[in-house]
Design a protein around this motif. Structure first.
Motif, PDB file in Angstrom:
ATOM      1  N   ILE A 127     -90.351  27.226 -65.758  1.00  0.00           N
ATOM      2  CA  ILE A 127     -89.243  28.228 -64.928  1.00  0.00           C
ATOM      3  C   ILE A 127     -89.552  27.890 -63.666  1.00  0.00           C
ATOM      4  O   ILE A 127     -88.265  27.762 -62.893  1.00  0.00           O
ATOM      5  N   THR A 128     -90.754  27.634 -63.204  1.00  0.00           N
ATOM      6  CA  THR A 128     -90.841  27.403 -61.649  1.00  0.00           C
ATOM      7  C   THR A 128     -90.168  26.225 -61.309  1.00  0.00           C
ATOM      8  O   THR A 128     -89.534  26.042 -60.194  1.00  0.00           O
ATOM      9  N   GLU A 158     -94.359  29.475 -67.645  1.00  0.00           N
ATOM     10  CA  GLU A 158     -94.077  29.724 -66.060  1.00  0.00           C
ATOM     11  C   GLU A 158     -93.886  28.331 -65.355  1.00  0.00           C
ATOM     12  O   GLU A 158     -93.173  28.248 -64.416  1.00  0.00           O
ATOM     13  N   VAL A 211     -82.597  37.591 -63.075  1.00  0.00           N
ATOM     14  CA  VAL A 211     -82.502  36.572 -61.955  1.00  0.00           C
ATOM     15  C   VAL A 211     -82.198  37.234 -60.631  1.00  0.00           C
ATOM     16  O   VAL A 211     -81.276  37.840 -60.796  1.00  0.00           O
ATOM     17  N   VAL A 258     -87.451  35.249 -60.799  1.00  0.00           N
ATOM     18  CA  VAL A 258     -87.046  35.319 -62.223  1.00  0.00           C
ATOM     19  C   VAL A 258     -88.182  36.015 -62.980  1.00  0.00           C
ATOM     20  O   VAL A 258     -89.303  35.938 -62.965  1.00  0.00           O
ATOM     21  N   LEU A 273     -82.232  28.937 -67.945  1.00  0.00           N
ATOM     22  CA  LEU A 273     -83.050  29.795 -68.669  1.00  0.00           C
ATOM     23  C   LEU A 273     -82.680  30.106 -69.945  1.00  0.00           C
ATOM     24  O   LEU A 273     -83.284  29.979 -70.845  1.00  0.00           O
ATOM     25  N   VAL A 318     -86.425  27.020 -61.001  1.00  0.00           N
ATOM     26  CA  VAL A 318     -86.163  27.338 -59.645  1.00  0.00           C
ATOM     27  C   VAL A 318     -86.510  26.541 -58.387  1.00  0.00           C
ATOM     28  O   VAL A 318     -85.211  26.679 -57.517  1.00  0.00           O
ATOM     29  N   HIS A 333     -89.094  37.251 -66.994  1.00  0.00           N
ATOM     30  CA  HIS A 333     -88.545  36.997 -68.298  1.00  0.00           C
ATOM     31  C   HIS A 333     -89.588  37.865 -69.306  1.00  0.00           C
ATOM     32  O   HIS A 333     -90.685  37.359 -69.064  1.00  0.00           O
ATOM     33  N   ARG A 359     -90.750  33.903 -56.984  1.00  0.00           N
ATOM     34  CA  ARG A 359     -91.770  34.506 -57.987  1.00  0.00           C
ATOM     35  C   ARG A 359     -91.104  34.070 -59.188  1.00  0.00           C
ATOM     36  O   ARG A 359     -90.007  34.303 -59.608  1.00  0.00           O
ATOM     37  N   VAL A 360     -92.074  33.670 -60.076  1.00  0.00           N
ATOM     38  CA  VAL A 360     -91.551  33.837 -61.695  1.00  0.00           C
ATOM     39  C   VAL A 360     -92.703  34.715 -62.370  1.00  0.00           C
ATOM     40  O   VAL A 360     -93.892  34.478 -62.228  1.00  0.00           O
ATOM     41  N   ALA A 411     -85.483  27.047 -70.784  1.00  0.00           N
ATOM     42  CA  ALA A 411     -86.638  27.534 -70.881  1.00  0.00           C
ATOM     43  C   ALA A 411     -87.345  27.849 -72.144  1.00  0.00           C
ATOM     44  O   ALA A 411     -86.695  27.919 -73.291  1.00  0.00           O
TER      45      ALA A 411
END
Length: 146
Positions: free
Chosen positions: A59-60, A56, A93, A77, A114, A63, A79, A2-3, A118
């Motif tokens: 970041i995905t 998103e 995290v 994650v 990140l 990951v 944020h 999950r983000v 990010a």
């Protein structure tokens, strides 16, 4: 996996406990929480901006890269964005793996990426005014080991 990108504060304990409870088969869960540095009381607040959707997605991808490098069972994650005071939790995290070395390495990888890649823009507000936070050489150097 999950983000979560949100303005609201998060409950570190509740998120960590839920993540660990859902990490079936894990022998290790690693969590890291980043806080807004107060800089000795000079910081009035930090404002964090982002582009919804783009953030998103980026970041995905980070990951997914971690999951391709290490045998992760799960990753999380979180944020925040918006106006945050010194000492507030800015990000978290969490990684779960069968063995601690993979969980630690993946968490550190995620934190390094990140911090420098990010798509967030941070502005520090002090009594002297506002200043955008520039990229730091030490953060860029940390990426080279991956």
């Amino acid at each position: 996996m999950r983000v979560i990108v949100q303005a609201e504060p998060f409950d570190l304990g509740a998120l960590s406990n839920a993540f660990a409870a859902d990490a079936g088969g894990a022998g290790a869960v690693v969590t890291f929480t980043g806080l807004v540095r107060d800089n000795g009381g000079a910081l009035a607040a930090m404002e964090i901006e982002h582009y919804p959707g783009m953030t998103e997605k980026a970041i995905t991808a980070i990951v997914e890269e971690a999951r391709s490098r290490w045998a992760l069972l799960d990753a999380l994650v979180v944020h925040r964005y918006g106006r945050l005071a010194g000492g507030e939790a800015i990000m978290m995290v969490a990684t779960a793996a069968r063995h601690r070395a993979e969980a630690f390495a993946a968490a550190e990888f995620l934190m390094d990426y990140l911090k420098s890649r990010a798509p967030f823009w941070k502005k520090e507000l002090t009594s002297d005014g506002a200043e955008w936070v520039a990229a730091r050489e030490v953060d860029e150097a940390a990426l080279k080991r991956w």
